[in-house]
Design an enzyme around this catalytic site. Structure first.
Site, PDB file in Angstrom:
ATOM      1  CD  GLU A 184      -1.620   1.759   2.733  1.00 28.63           C
ATOM      2  OE1 GLU A 184      -1.255   2.906   2.968  1.00 28.63           O
ATOM      3  OE2 GLU A 184      -1.980   1.034   3.528  1.00 28.63           O
ATOM      4  CG  HIS A 185       3.347   2.439   3.245  1.00 32.14           C
ATOM      5  ND1 HIS A 185       3.799   3.387   4.064  1.00 32.14           N
ATOM      6  CD2 HIS A 185       2.380   1.955   3.959  1.00 32.14           C
ATOM      7  CE1 HIS A 185       3.202   3.576   5.253  1.00 32.14           C
ATOM      8  NE2 HIS A 185       2.242   2.731   5.205  1.00 32.14           N
ATOM      9  CD  GLU A 239       2.092   2.528  10.071  1.00 37.36           C
ATOM     10  OE1 GLU A 239       1.046   2.139  10.034  1.00 37.36           O
ATOM     11  OE2 GLU A 239       2.854   3.044   8.983  1.00 37.36           O
ATOM     12  CD  GLU A 259       7.319   3.444   1.845  1.00 34.98           C
ATOM     13  OE1 GLU A 259       6.792   3.324   2.950  1.00 34.98           O
ATOM     14  OE2 GLU A 259       7.741   4.653   1.454  1.00 34.98           O
TER      15      GLU A 259
END
Length: 810
Positions: free
Chosen positions: A423-424, A521, A496
């Site tokens: 997604e990133h 994250e 990422e």
């Protein structure tokens, strides 16, 4: 059969939005969100950006003698943009906090807006409006700060201890009106120029207790006004419209006559001309004048070609009546073109198909159905791209904020976080748009009103929205190209996902550590007790499904992901065959199909199995345990969290799902809910767990109830209390007033057309995907008024229906 609603309904005009902040990632360079400045008053600040569901929020925690916040500049004329909005949630209130007293002036969250440079807010010599979530002060209380120098800091209490902790609330305040009321003694209540800054604050320095709060995007906006047409104007319009004599019928917007026009058969491109009619009418609207040049140009370029005009109706009424009405509509369009534009009638063929063919094979798409949802004033078009199998749903409504989203079923194969990393990564440029950070470029250079990407446990969705037609299609074109044709560079994967770097940048003697945007994250997520609690429940309730895996990524597993797996996952799942295109707004369906035909040109159907397996029922209850991290100097006494969780019906069964949502509200959704009362009144824990209630974003629904901050030796007591309480509820039933209240609450939220920090289309998208993703009916949950009416009738016929639901599912 259909009605053109341009003249007959309320339309909503939404003006510009001035964002103060938009949290889009967990990155905090310098320890604060980008563009913000830390404002420390006392103690050690604890703040971080976390993902709660699909959105990012700022999380602030305060312990003992602590007071801090973060601020940013915001120059806004509140006369033009009087509405300030945000979402916030409090997990813990500072005990005894009361804004009305100097010695107890502590709050879990405060939002300040300053109107002049002030040193913010320590030197309060110019007006500052403060919105607070207090503990003791009643909601609606307003007054001046009791602190020294706080004469011009004036508060409004929006929330207090009567509001549910652990639950998100959306605020929407008219700050211009609040200012005029609070500062009537200064300049007659008129603001002294524009705002200069916004601050979010938390403090416990006076009560010496603890507070925990989260806040989302903050923005200013102009008023939202309804533009309504009077009944007299409607009657005047209808008086000019000839109708065929027929019984009164339901109106369905946008059931069109279609004129397929191929501009260049060698390229197989298609232009579709749509002409709408009012209910039972054959009157051709003059909007056809704008589309006639396309027809003329085609006939000039193709001298031997003929065009077929096909009339359609909805499925209300008899087949004979519908067939004749559709034929007359097609003939009416033909006559209009011949008489007004002198087109040779021999080159136009008119036919009617009644309700038997809902606008089929348009631009290479097959229209599966056209259905009105009168309560929401929209028409739904369910469509499929013939060549690729891509699924399309357009909710056509008179809302100029158009939304476009492309979503994929992305079942994870392990807990490496591949869907999340992908997604990133796809937003880091495509073959056609080779930008290093296309996402940020779109935010900066377009008129978008919303742009984001969401990773769920079983799907990934990329939505964009704009009020400007040209900008909307530009956003949709770029976003779709990024998603379907990303560059997939290895350096993007490493950045990422995961890579090694020196613990001290530039120091080759320092240790090598694992890093990566998603990796870091998720380390933050895995340090959150609430996140770990939800993770353990989900993994153990659905152990034989993809929900036992973490689509976001387990930091211990993320480093196992390879670049080849990364590329293969995109190749497997990011195809039109596996895609669902959701579209909402006032742009005609035919225009969307032309656009989609262009972006899907050259792509083919592929073999892909992305189906989501259901979890089978357990033979009996299961008991599992887990752990969560605490600080070394933090006591673990009374820190146990206890939950009971049940797997419920599948999301596709909308009526059962709605009954279960109401049942969840009856059990734990209000202060009067019997299961909630039993748990809180037991004194066995500090509060109910934040996961208590129903989870509806999975294929099979889940209900949880529990307490946090309990003693280890009370675990079995809590389990017994929950089960005994459910038995009493089955035997005694629910208070009728409670049922009425919860029904009203669910009905209000289901019908509410809300524009908070995101477009209304996002709400509809979420509702649609709850069934559509699992091959259910995407429209079943949209006609909420009809659904809730049926629930009320079921309750009237069987007053014990919710007791029976309790017995069956819990």
């Amino acid at each position: 059969m259909s009605v053109l609603l341009v003249f007959a309904v309320c339309s909503v005009a939404r003006a510009s939005v001035v964002p103060v902040t938009r949290f889009r990632s967990a990155d905090m360079p310098g320890g604060v969100p980008p563009g913000w400045v830390l404002d420390k008053k006392a103690g050690t600040p604890t703040l971080k950006i976390e993902k709660d569901g699909t959105n990012y929020y700022m999380h602030l925690l305060s312990h003992g003698n602590t007071s801090f916040g973060f601020r940013t500049s915001a120059r806004v004329n509140v006369k033009d943009f009087p509405i300030i909005s945000w979402r916030w949630k409090v997990n813990k209130l500072p005990a005894g906090g009361d804004v009305r007293r100097k010695e107890t002036d502590d709050q879990a969250l405060q939002v300040y807006v300053a109107f002049k440079e002030t040193g913010f807010p320590s030197v309060l010599n110019t007006p500052v409006v403060g919105y607070v979530w207090d503990n003791e002060a009643p909601r609606g209380w307003s007054g001046r700060s009791k602190q020294i120098g706080g004469d011009k800091l004036r508060y409004v209490v929006l929330r207090n201890k009567t509001d549910k902790t652990g639950q998100w609330y959306t605020e929407r305040r008219n700050i211009y009106e609040d200012y005029k009321r609070l500062f009537a003694d200064i300049n007659g209540g008129e603001p002294l120029g524009v705002t200069t800054g916004v601050q979010v604050h938390i403090n416990t320095q006076r009560t010496k207790n603890a507070a925990d709060g989260m806040i989302g995007d903050i923005f200013f906006s102009s008023e939202v006004k309804d533009i309504a047409v009077t009944q007299a104007a409607k009657e005047k319009i209808m008086a000019r419209t000839p109708v065929i004599s027929a019984p009164k019928r339901k109106s369905i917007p946008k059931a069109p006559v279609e004129i397929p026009v191929r501009e260049d058969f060698s390229k197989a491109s298609c232009v579709n001309i749509s002409v709408e009619f009012e209910t039972n009418s054959t009157h051709v609207h003059q909007s056809l004048d704008d589309k006639a040049p396309i027809i003329l140009e085609y006939l000039v370029k193709n001298p031997g070609a003929k065009l077929t005009i096909t009339g359609h109706t909805d499925n209300v009424g008899s087949e004979t009546y519908n067939m004749e009405l559709s034929r007359q509509r097609a003939e009416g369009v033909k006559s209009y073109l011949v008489e007004k534009f002198s087109i040779d009638g021999e080159r136009l063929i008119a036919k009617g198909v009644g309700s038997s063919e809902p606008v089929a094979d348009v631009c290479g798409f097959k229209v599966l159905r056209v259905e009105t949802i009168e309560a929401m004033r929209l028409t739904a078009y369910e469509i499929e791209h013939i060549k690729t199998g891509a699924k399309v749903l357009h909710l056509h409504a008179f809302d100029r904020e158009n939304l476009y989203a492309i979503g994929f079923r992305t079942p994870p194969e392990d807990s490496t976080g591949l869907p999340h990393i992908l997604e990133h990564s796809v937003l880091a440029g495509s073959e056609k748009y080779p930008l290093k950070d296309a996402f940020k470029e779109l935010i900066r250079s377009t008129m978008q009103t919303f742009i984001n990407a969401f990773t769920y446990p079983d799907k990934t969705v990329y939505p964009v929205a704009s009020q400007i037609r040209t900008d909307f299609f530009n956003l949709a074109r770029v976003y779709t190209d990024l998603v379907l044709h990303p560059r997939m560079l290895k350096e993007t994967f490493l950045q990422e996902g995961h890579h090694l770097e020196f613990a001290i940048p530039g120091n080759t003697e320092s240790d090598l550590i694992i890093s990566g945007i998603v990796y870091n994250e998720m380390k933050g997520v895995y340090s959150s007790p609430d996140s770990l609690m939800y993770k353990d429940i989900q993994e153990n309730l659905y152990p034989d499904t993809i929900y036992a895996l973490d689509s976001g990524g387990d930091p211990d597993v993320i480093p196992d992901l390879t670049y080849e797996q990364f590329r293969d996952f995109h190749r497997k799942y990011y195809s039109p065959t596996n895609a669902r295109f959701f579209i909402y707004g006032d742009i005609p369906t035919s225009d969307h199909l032309q656009f989609l035909a262009e972006i899907l040109a050259g792509l083919n159907r592929v073999e892909v199995d992305s189906s989501i397996k259901s979890q089978s029922i357990f033979p009996g209850p299961r008991r599992v345990s887990g752990t969560y991290p605490v600080d070394q100097d933090e006591s673990i006494t009374n820190r146990t969290v206890v939950n009971m969780a049940w797997m419920l019906a599948e999301n596709k069964d909308f009526e059962t799902a709605l009954l279960l949502e109401i049942l969840s509200g009856l059990l734990v959704g209000s202060a009067a809910s019997p299961l909630r009362q039993a748990l809180i009144d037991s004194g066995l824990g500090e509060d109910m767990t934040p996961v208590s209630g129903m989870e509806s974003d999975l294929k099979q629904l889940m209900f949880c109830a529990g307490l946090r901050n309990v003693q280890n030796n009370d675990i079995q007591k809590i389990e017994k209390l929950i089960l005994d309480s459910l038995e009493k509820i089955v035997a005694k039933g629910f208070d009728r007033e409670l049922v009425e209240g919860i029904l009203h609450q669910v009905e209000f939220h289901g019908k509410e057309i809300s524009r908070g920090s995101y477009p209304y289309g996002i709400t509809l998208m979420g509702n649609v995907f709850q069934t559509w993703l699992y091959d259910g009916d995407p429209l079943v949950g949209l006609d909420f008024a009809k659904a809730i009416e049926r629930i009320r009738n079921l309750w009237t016929d069987d007053p014990q229906i919710f007791q029976k639901m309790t017995r069956k599912w819990l």
